[in-house]
Scaffold this motif. Structure first.
Motif, short mmCIF file in Angstrom:
data_model
loop_
_atom_site.label_atom_id
_atom_site.label_comp_id
_atom_site.label_asym_id
_atom_site.label_seq_id
_atom_site.Cartn_x
_atom_site.Cartn_y
_atom_site.Cartn_z
N LEU A 1 -5.44 5.50 -8.63
CA LEU A 1 -5.95 6.52 -7.73
C LEU A 1 -4.85 7.54 -7.40
CD1 LEU A 1 -8.16 7.67 -5.95
CD2 LEU A 1 -7.52 6.03 -4.17
N ILE A 2 -3.65 7.07 -7.17
CA ILE A 2 -2.53 7.97 -6.90
C ILE A 2 -2.30 8.90 -8.08
CG2 ILE A 2 -0.02 8.06 -6.56
CD1 ILE A 2 -0.32 5.38 -5.01
N HIS B 1 -3.97 10.28 2.78
CA HIS B 1 -5.38 10.43 2.41
C HIS B 1 -5.98 9.08 2.00
CE1 HIS B 1 -4.62 14.58 2.83
NE2 HIS B 1 -4.00 14.76 1.68
N ILE B 2 -5.23 8.27 1.27
CA ILE B 2 -5.73 6.95 0.88
C ILE B 2 -5.89 6.08 2.13
CG2 ILE B 2 -5.21 4.85 -0.43
CD1 ILE B 2 -3.73 6.60 -2.44
N ASN B 3 -4.94 6.15 3.04
CA ASN B 3 -5.03 5.38 4.27
C ASN B 3 -6.24 5.82 5.10
OD1 ASN B 3 -3.72 3.47 6.24
ND2 ASN B 3 -3.72 5.31 7.49
N GLY C 1 0.82 -1.19 0.00
CA GLY C 1 0.00 0.00 0.00
C GLY C 1 0.86 1.25 0.00
N ALA C 2 0.27 2.35 -0.48
CA ALA C 2 1.04 3.59 -0.58
C ALA C 2 1.52 4.06 0.79
CB ALA C 2 0.16 4.67 -1.24
N THR D 1 -12.62 -0.35 0.81
CA THR D 1 -11.78 -1.51 1.15
C THR D 1 -10.76 -1.68 0.03
OG1 THR D 1 -13.30 -3.05 0.06
CG2 THR D 1 -13.63 -2.64 2.42
N ILE D 2 -9.60 -2.19 0.37
CA ILE D 2 -8.56 -2.44 -0.62
C ILE D 2 -8.52 -3.94 -0.89
CG2 ILE D 2 -6.14 -2.17 -1.24
CD1 ILE D 2 -7.50 0.47 -0.84
#
Length: 861
Positions: free
Chosen positions: A497-498, A515-517, A315-316, A526-527
């Motif tokens: 998305l990034i 922000h994604i987190n 994840g980012a 959900t990822i």
């Protein structure tokens, strides 16, 4: 302590402080605990021997918040936009401020080793505020110094010591502005919507329903892709798959049809028959070109995060944590940068030489150093930090394996690839003709792999086409017509998305992972790890975004935040005043907040439909014109339609609604309904009722309607109207409103009638009438009204000679007038709405007909 001048060095993290002390002291420092660890040694500074103390903070020293009197959630959130803010110690238990004051006491110089970005500049001034009051600088000396570095290496740290500058106040103020805006806007919206929805619906599992100026536009990207997926309607298509045999290659070649596909099976079968009729495919042309796959530019943060998410399963947010650790440990350069171009003077060869002995890519590095090293391609130099590069050579065991190794391996290979030659290959393409249709085959032969040697996962596949010549005839091996169906796009990958966030100015390279987190931790998405970390919005995430769109789309769209970021950039570059930007932006969001509060019911209807069990169990009713799936009819007052696919709630007027024989609205494609108000029935489109498509159109308040739900201009009304209403038509026109029109009631017999679109007047035809239709082309020559076609029963026709069809004007024709009764309709809804008077009009001052008036004609008005 000796009597030497004291130089205090402050880093952003304890591990970074230890590395800096080690480089500056040649490893001869001594360490002690003093709140945070302190490393001490002596060295020359500004031409004099000095006593150095190197310590660290742990991120921000201070955090922004409201004073205690504004902390209560019982306060009206609207006052927060004008509330004062104050800075408090970010981690009071760590007692960082006390530690800095103690270590700075009596010091003559302060060197700031904070991260070299805007956040780092902001922390610089937090450190200065704590240290400067207790320091004893020499009079006239510049005693605060800013160290700029992009790698944790001895060379980079020593270079920073030789080029000390001053902290950037403008960049620090930009961070102050962002913190205040995000605090006030985020807390105001979050408190209001959390208090409004908390405990309201039994199926809503969320303790806090948060809003964020960056978080919400991030969520919006994921929701919009979700809506594209659920609204997709598969469409069948057919494609030709043809294979030919090449004797020179000794293999079968798979071709690609030039048309690709058709959407008619019969047409596809026709093409298949035409091609199958030819037993050979003629080679019409052959092209051969030398092509290049260009080496990548330098690596910036966004591209690193994309690669980590798409190719490493990281994840980012996690990738950024690992990259920062590698940076502090001295394995890679500073991982927060927007630049993809190496600045002039960057030591490319020295950075490359550090990798020459590596067991995995050292051999390729030696080849580059021997003469094949190339100048990096373009890119953008944003003036912040150089692209991310390896600082020193490291093996998997040295960096700790796992995620750290995967990230370091990518950074090192990417840098080496950026100074390697381009990949070169020869591409051959042939066009074949069979049955009048064109097909293409292609292949490529790699000449020099270039940079793909070190990044083999991006290599060009070596797949030669062979010596196919123009004019050659190739036997057809197979001809097959295959059926498929169009499919929706997949959910957004985290990497996509990034990219969207970067292009739309949502967040910075440092804050994008956060922000994604946030939207994941708050259960808005959900990822899904399978298929490249796909971002799938939850019901709560979809409902929130759809609610914002119903009230104020700018609360969710990226344009507003992108504009704010540009304003912050102007503060950072000294082109705009901090106070003015904050005051202006807060005023805009305060207005949006007031509008949001006033119209919260629009979002509430979505929450009710999604999270109230009594509403979610509504029965399937009519089809949605956007996703073509059935909506649910929620019969609890106020009655409404809910599309769970689109997360759309459509209010319905008070009265009875029924289906209208599967007919669709010409304007929006929604399935039409029949709206029954008392003994009058009107056609209605649920979408156009909620979203009037005409200039000046408005939806009746709370669904109260006294006449037709739509104006005359709507096609479903226009197709049935014949003439102005004798009671309210002219009267309403004189008062500046749309006059009422008589329209044929769409339900038909057994008792045909015309009903007014504005008032409760009903024109009933007697039982001699069998059927009535309206044709736009039949117009009265006297008054210009439309003439309906009246079909009488054969045994009861008043027409001479036994005729049954009569085209006549309802207002002017005496024969037709003798067949009608005018009456006041029953059950007219009271209150405002289309039709205006709710049945209280008088029409030219005459007494309106009652339910008992019989056989009044138009001439009586």
């Amino acid at each position: 302590m000796s009597g030497l001048p004291v130089v205090l060095c402050v880093a952003e993290k304890p591990s970074l402080a230890a590395s800096i002390a080690g480089f500056l002291s040649e490893g001869k420092h001594r360490s002690r605990r003093g709140g945070q660890e302190v490393h001490e040694f002596e060295r020359d500074f500004n031409g004099a021997r000095c006593h150095f103390k190197v310590t660290a903070v742990i991120g921000h020293v201070l955090s922004i918040d409201f004073p205690a009197k504004f902390q209560s959630w019982d306060l009206d959130p609207a006052i927060l936009f004008d509330a004062p803010v104050q800075k408090k110690e970010a981690t009071p238990k760590a007692r960082v401020v006390e530690h800095l004051e103690r270590e700075a006491k009596g010091a003559s110089h302060l060197i700031l080793w904070l991260d070299c970005d805007r956040e780092g500049e902001n922390i610089c001034f937090e450190v200065i505020d704590a240290c400067a009051p207790v320091m004893r600088p020499n009079r006239g000396d510049t005693f605060v110094h800013r160290a700029k570095f992009s790698a944790v290496s001895k060379e980079s740290i020593e270079r920073a010591m030789r080029t000390l500058g001053a902290p950037n106040r403008a960049e620090a103020l930009a961070v102050d502005a962002r913190q205040e805006l995000d605090l006030k806007v985020g807390v105001a919206f979050t408190r209001f919507q959390t208090r409004f929805f908390q405990g309201r619906y039994s199926h809503l599992d969320a303790s806090v329903i948060s809003y964020g100026p960056c978080q919400t536009p991030t969520l919006n990207f994921a929701v919009q892709r979700h809506l594209e997926i659920v609204s997709h309607t598969p469409e069948d298509f057919w494609s030709l798959h043809v294979e030919v045999r090449s004797t020179s290659l000794g293999k079968t070649l798979v071709t690609r049809w030039e048309r690709e596909r058709v959407f008619d099976g019969d047409v596809g079968e026709m093409f298949r028959s035409m091609v199958a009729g030819d037993r050979h495919a003629l080679v019409e042309s052959v092209e051969e070109t030398e092509e290049f796959k260009r080496r990548p530019p330098g690596l910036n943060t966004v591209d690193l995060l994309k690669a980590a998410s798409a190719g490493m399963g990281m994840g980012a947010h996690r990738a950024m944590q690992v990259a920062e650790r590698l940076y502090i440990q001295g394995f890679i350069s500073y991982p927060r940068t927007e630049s993809t171009a190496y600045p002039p003077g960057f030591d490319l060869k020295g950075t490359l030489k550090a990798q020459r002995g590596h067991p995995d890519w050292g051999e390729w590095v030696e080849e580059l150093l021997a003469g094949s090293m190339t100048k990096p391609r373009g890119g953008k130099d944003e003036g912040d930090h150089p692209p991310i590069t390896p600082v020193r050579s490291a093996t998997e065991s040295a960096v700790g394996g796992g995620e750290a190794w995967r990230l370091y391996d990518f950074v090192a290979r990417h840098f080496i690839a950026s100074v390697s030659p381009d990949c070169a290959y020869v591409s051959r393409r042939a066009t074949l003709v069979a049955g009048g249709e064109r097909f293409r085959v292609s292949g490529q032969t790699v000449i020099a792999p270039g940079w793909t040697t070190v990044m083999p996962h991006r290599a060009v596949e070596d797949d030669p086409l062979g010596e196919i010549e123009r004019g050659e005839s190739l036997p057809i091996a197979t001809v097959e017509l295959r059926q498929g169906a169009t499919s929706p796009p997949p959910y957004l990958s985290e990497a996509e998305l990034i990219g969207l966030m970067e292009r739309n100015g949502i967040g910075t390279d440092a804050s994008i992972p956060t922000h994604i987190n946030n939207i994941e931790s708050r259960k808005y998405v959900t990822i899904q790890s399978q298929g490249g970390r796909r971002v799938v919005p939850t019901d709560l995430g979809v409902t929130l975004v759809q609610g914002y769109h119903r009230i104020d789309p700018e609360l969710a769209l990226p344009a507003v935040r992108s504009h704010v970021e540009k304003q912050l950039d102007m503060i950072a570059t000294g082109k705009a005043d901090h106070e003015s930007i904050v005051r202006h932006t807060l005023a805009q969001f305060a207005a949006k907040f007031r509008n949001f509060v006033d119209q919260i019911e629009r979002m509430d209807t979505l929450f009710e439909a999604s999270f109230d069990p009594t509403c979610s169990s509504g029965k399937p009713f009519s089809k949605c014109g956007r996703c073509l799936r059935y909506m649910r009819l929620v019969s609890t007052r106020p009655q409404r339609l809910y599309c769970p696919t689109q997360e759309e709630v459509l209010e319905l007027p008070a009265g009875t609604v029924k289906l209208y024989n599967n007919r669709e609205c010409q304007l929006c494609g929604f399935e039409l309904l029949l709206y029954q108000n008392g003994d009058r029935t009107y056609p209605m489109c649920p979408w156009c009722f909620n979203h009037p498509p005409f200039v000046g159109g408005s939806r009746p308040t709370k669904g109260l309607v006294s006449g037709a739900p739509h104006p005359r201009a709507h096609p479903i009304v226009d197709a049935l109207v014949v003439c102005p209403c004798p009671e309210c038509g002219e009267d309403d026109k004189l008062k500046g409103r749309e006059g009422g029109w008589l329209m044929l009631e769409p339900v038909g017999g057994p008792r045909w009638k015309f009903v007014c679109t504005g008032c409760a007047l009903v024109v009933k035809l007697n039982d001699s009438v069998h059927r009535v239709t309206v044709d736009k082309l039949d117009v009265c020559g006297a008054c210009g009204a439309r003439c309906p076609t009246v079909i009488y029963h054969k045994d009861r026709t008043p027409l001479a000679g036994g005729e049954t069809a009569h085209v006549a004007c309802l207002a002017c024709d005496d024969l037709l007038n003798s067949s009608i009764e005018l009456a006041r309709g029953r059950g007219a809804a009271r209150g405002g709405g289309r039709g205006g008077r709710g049945g209280r009009g008088r029409g030219r001052g005459r007494k309106p007909p009652s339910d008992h008036d019989q056989k009044m004609s138009f001439k009586d008005f």
